[in-house]
Design a protein around this motif. Structure first.
Motif: not given
Length: 404
Positions: A178-183, A296-297
């Motif tokens: 999720v965090t990588h996708l957001l970045y 929301h990870n």
């Protein structure tokens, strides 16, 4: 019979039984030592009368000097250096409200509207024309499939058959996906629209954090919220609502959560610091919040209204901190509203918010209220793997994400 390793292996249980069988038949032999000592007038005393039991000294670990004791900052009692007698009700990223959206709207004195503000809606056709779909797909695949990280994933559980044991899998953890996708998607936004509205001059802050204190019905509330990616600009956002629309909120009622109390699901804390935190200094060139990106990870199950409530709480916290910095720590009614935008992500599910802070007087349910515009949730994709690629790409229509 062939002599092999299994035949020569000793059976320890049988050996111990045989040993006990022999030793249990031994008799205690009187060798006459006590009588010989008594003839020589040597006193014989009971050992329990000679050996006195000494009470062990109780040592308080907290009274020992460091590093022999637990550090004070790790203690969860009055020995902590930040312990306060007056408790606060904490709202942070782990606060999961039962009533979800209604609960946070009642708590922050906010009125909700469906859809994005009109000014933001007018920019969507231009943004869609500039979007490169191939790059978006590559970004999704890079975050969800092509990442080389391999760790042990949580165990799978079949709710219908809990007794089934699945093989442990290795792969990319959910939080990293999720965090990588957001970045990746934030980077694409900067890449596509760098020449529009001075986007290339804005500042991107990773893992921003804000904290603010507010009072409601005699109880002190502590809003402590993070933002995964914060975009700031040199000038504040224009108000989403006109002055007439802000005045009309006086006649609108807040969501009713009766018979529940607003403090339900809020943790009571005694360990905190009294200062408020604003992530950007006033001397910074881009000191105004523009867009908050949050994820929301967690792998724990949250209903969609609870995720939306967390996003609204983040918007309120950052907007309140900016209002305190601009207008002073005692401001209640704002002369100029503070506006922020927000995009929240939960893997394939996206949602968008526009928040306008009009007042910090959340203690009084009457009067001018804050406003939030909610759009979504949307499904970015249905599934994504190496074999079949991205399935179920989003067409811009809302999906049924209530049970996601």
């Amino acid at each position: 019979m062939r002599l092999n390793v299994r035949l020569c292996r000793q059976h320890l249980g049988r050996m111990f039984k045989a040993k006990w069988r022999v030793q249990s038949q031994r008799q205690v032999i009187d060798i006459g030592i006590p009588s010989m000592l008594q003839e020589q007038n040597v006193p014989i005393l009971n050992a329990l009368d000679v050996v006195k039991e000494v009470d062990p000294e109780v040592i308080d670990k907290n009274n020992l000097p460091e590093p022999f004791c637990e550090p004070a900052r790790f203690r969860k009692n009055e020995n902590h250096p930040d312990w306060k007698e007056n408790s606060v009700l904490l709202i942070n990223r782990n606060t999961r409200l039962v009533e979800g959206e209604k609960h946070i709207l009642h708590l922050t004195k906010t009125i909700s509207y469906s859809g994005l503000p009109l000014d933001v809606k007018n920019m969507l056709p231009i943004a869609l024309e500039m979007t490169n779909n191939d790059l978006v797909q590559r970004s999704i695949m890079e975050a969800l499939v092509w990442d080389a990280t391999q760790v042990k994933l949580p165990e799978k559980i079949d709710r219908k058959n809990p007794g089934i044991v699945f093989l442990r899998e290795y792969g990319i953890p959910h939080a990293r996906k999720v965090t990588h996708l957001l970045y990746n998607l934030v980077y694409l936004c900067q890449l596509f629209y760098a020449k529009k509205n001075g986007l290339w001059t804005r500042t991107k802050v990773i893992d921003a954090f804000s904290k603010v204190f507010l009072e409601k019905e005699g109880k002190m509330l502590l809003f402590r919220m993070p933002s995964d990616v914060l975009t700031s600009a040199s000038r504040p956002l224009s108000p989403f609502a006109t002055k007439e629309q802000v005045e009309s909120t006086k006649d609108q009622a807040l969501p009713d959560i009766f018979p529940l109390h607003f403090s339900l699901d809020l943790q009571e804390h005694h360990i905190y610091t009294p200062e408020e935190i604003y992530p950007l200094a006033t001397s910074c060139l881009n000191c105004h919040f523009h867009t908050l990106h949050i994820t929301h990870n967690t792998i724990r199950y949250w209903h969609q209204p609870q995720k939306l409530a967390r996003a609204i709480a983040v918007c309120f916290t950052f907007a309140a901190a900016q209002a305190r910095q601009q207008f002073g720590p005692t401001v209640k009614e704002l002369t100029n509203p503070v506006c922020v935008q927000c995009a929240y992500l939960d893997g394939p599910v996206w949602g968008f918010l526009g928040y306008q802070l009009n007042t910090l007087n959340i203690n009084n349910p009457e009067g001018i209220k804050n406003q939030v515009w909610i759009d979504g949730p949307y499904n970015l994709y249905e599934s994504c793997d190496q074999a079949s690629g991205i399935q179920g790409e989003s067409t811009g229509k809302k999906e049924n994400c209530g049970t996601h």
